[in-house]
Design an enzyme around this catalytic site. Structure first.
Site, mmCIF file in Angstrom:
data_model
loop_
_atom_site.group_PDB
_atom_site.id
_atom_site.type_symbol
_atom_site.label_atom_id
_atom_site.label_comp_id
_atom_site.label_asym_id
_atom_site.label_seq_id
_atom_site.Cartn_x
_atom_site.Cartn_y
_atom_site.Cartn_z
ATOM 1 C CB SER A 72 40.354 7.708 44.497
ATOM 2 O OG SER A 72 40.270 8.156 45.819
ATOM 3 C CG HIS A 94 44.308 6.322 47.966
ATOM 4 N ND1 HIS A 94 43.105 5.660 47.923
ATOM 5 C CD2 HIS A 94 44.130 7.480 47.297
ATOM 6 C CE1 HIS A 94 42.229 6.402 47.258
ATOM 7 N NE2 HIS A 94 42.832 7.510 46.866
HETATM 8 C C1 GTR Z 1 40.461 12.285 48.870
HETATM 9 C C2 GTR Z 1 39.004 12.125 49.158
HETATM 10 C C3 GTR Z 1 38.572 10.740 48.852
HETATM 11 C C4 GTR Z 1 39.114 10.251 47.513
HETATM 12 C C5 GTR Z 1 40.489 10.788 47.165
HETATM 13 C C6 GTR Z 1 40.925 10.661 45.708
HETATM 14 O O1 GTR Z 1 40.985 13.492 49.229
HETATM 15 O O2 GTR Z 1 38.792 12.427 50.526
HETATM 16 O O3 GTR Z 1 37.168 10.605 48.944
HETATM 17 O O4 GTR Z 1 38.227 10.486 46.499
HETATM 18 O O5 GTR Z 1 40.633 12.107 47.485
HETATM 19 O O6 GTR Z 1 40.148 10.867 44.779
HETATM 20 O O7 GTR Z 1 42.101 10.338 45.504
#
Ligand code: GTR
Length: 383
Positions: free
Chosen positions: A222, A364
């Protein structure tokens, strides 16, 4: 039965062409000359793109390796039931604004021939993910599995380099190396600072005789994935870069992506990128670069991109398409890029070329399945 032809028609309509997406062409120089050889790529186009990304997206690091930097091995002891040696290393550095340090935890396999290839993780979530005792065995960093596969593995906590909140760039390495009064619109943000930190850890890995620093894979999830890609762009010593679900301003093409957009990421994380990036809020089509060109900056090294089916915020389609659009640059080196034109089914990794890709079913996260795919890909080329 009648629906079949309609589905086929729709799927062909959705096969995107670069021209439909209005994408900048990585193989055209700033003065519109076609780039046709790997030499032209390395000498002309790669430096141009790197500058464009520094100016407009991630910002410019004021320093590379600081003159004042030392390593201290604080522990070196058997671990994981004798299958590895655990080392705890502190890297100290200083600059005009003071001192800082980053702690590295490293596990080196006892078996196998030295020096070992290594997976370096940007640990950007809980510090528990990198518990040295491994009482907490988070799938985010499956140390025992990595050791069993014959790789060394190291991790560092990104917050050691720069805490992940907006404080006007007065803490972390910004405090140490920036001159606050002189902060420019292309000054580095937090993602570039973390990428700089990964390079300092690689400096240490180069000094450790147990490791082969020419075979280091940098892994990030991420925001860590965005960082891994930027570190790979800035520092060509990394042999393999892994972007897990990096999404917006990571692997995903901004012009076509759904979910998170440039305006939103700059609003929620005003410290991640340079100030110039805000000019492109709501104006993705005006960016002089797009993220497939960031992926292309990894060529001819190994690149692995992974997505999760439910991670619409990061947008698997835009992440995969980016690997397709970066592939012509690998061709200049006579290497296959991603080796497919359309998004593969979940749990069907693409590993034939120098760009690997998989889509995992689920949310995610960075899980053991993802790691096993990264290692399968690495096994083909790094061993
Ligand atoms: C979210 C963000 C993403 C991603 C994520 C993470 O809130 O919008 O771009 O980086 O965090 O790092 O888990």
């Amino acid at each position: 039965m009648k629906t079949t032809p309609i589905i086929l028609l729709c799927s062909s309509l959705f096969t995107m062409q670069a021209s439909d997406m209005n994408l900048p062409n990585p193989l055209l120089s700033n003065d519109h000359r076609p780039i046709t050889t790997s030499q032209e790529w390395m000498q002309v186009r790669r430096p141009e793109l790197l500058e464009l990304f520094r100016d407009n997206v991630y910002g410019r690091a004021p320093i590379q390796r600081p003159e004042k930097m030392t390593y201290k091995v604080e522990e070196s002891a058997p671990a994981l039931n004798g299958s590895a040696v655990r080392k705890q290393v502190r890297i100290d550095f200083s600059g005009p604004g003071g001192d800082g340090h980053v702690d590295v935890i490293l596990f080196v396999p006892q078996k196998g021939s030295r020096p070992h290839p290594c997976f370096l993780l940007l640990s950007n979530r809980s510090i528990k993910d990198m518990d040295p005792s491994r009482t907490n065995q988070a799938p985010f960093w499956p140390v025992q599995e990595i050791i069993n596969r014959g790789y060394a593995t190291a991790a560092f906590f990104t917050a050691d380099i720069d805490p992940d909140f907006h404080d006007g760039f007065t803490n972390g390495v910004h405090r140490i190396f920036d001159r606050p009064a002189a902060r420019k619109p292309d000054a580095w943000g937090t993602i570039a600072a973390w990428a700089w930190g990964a390079s300092r850890v690689l400096d240490y890995l180069e000094a450790d005789k147990n490791l082969d620093a020419r075979r280091v894979a940098l892994v990030g999830h991420s925001r860590g994935g965005k960082t891994a890609l930027w570190a790979g762009a800035e520092d060509q010593r990394f042999a393999m870069l892994v972007s897990n679900e990096s999404g917006c301003t990571g692997a995903a093409i901004s012009r076509i992506k759904e979910g998170e957009k440039i305006g939103g990421i700059n609003e929620h994380f005003p410290h991640w990128f340079c100030q110039n990036y805000r000019k492109f809020n709501g104006r993705e089509n005006d960016l002089p670069v797009d993220q497939h060109e960031l992926l292309a900056l990894m060529a001819p090294r190994l690149l692995y991109v992974s997505s999760a089916s439910e991670d619409k915020w990061a947008d698997p389609k835009a992440e995969f398409q980016s690997t397709v659009e970066a592939s012509p640059v690998y061709k200049l080196f006579k290497l296959e890029g991603v080796g497919a034109q359309s998004l593969p089914a979940p749990e069907h990794p693409l590993t034939s070329g120098h760009i690997g890709y998989h889509l995992r079913t689920g949310k995610h996260d960075l899980l053991e399945y993802d790691w096993s795919c990264f290692m399968n890909f690495a096994d083909k080329f790094m061993k």
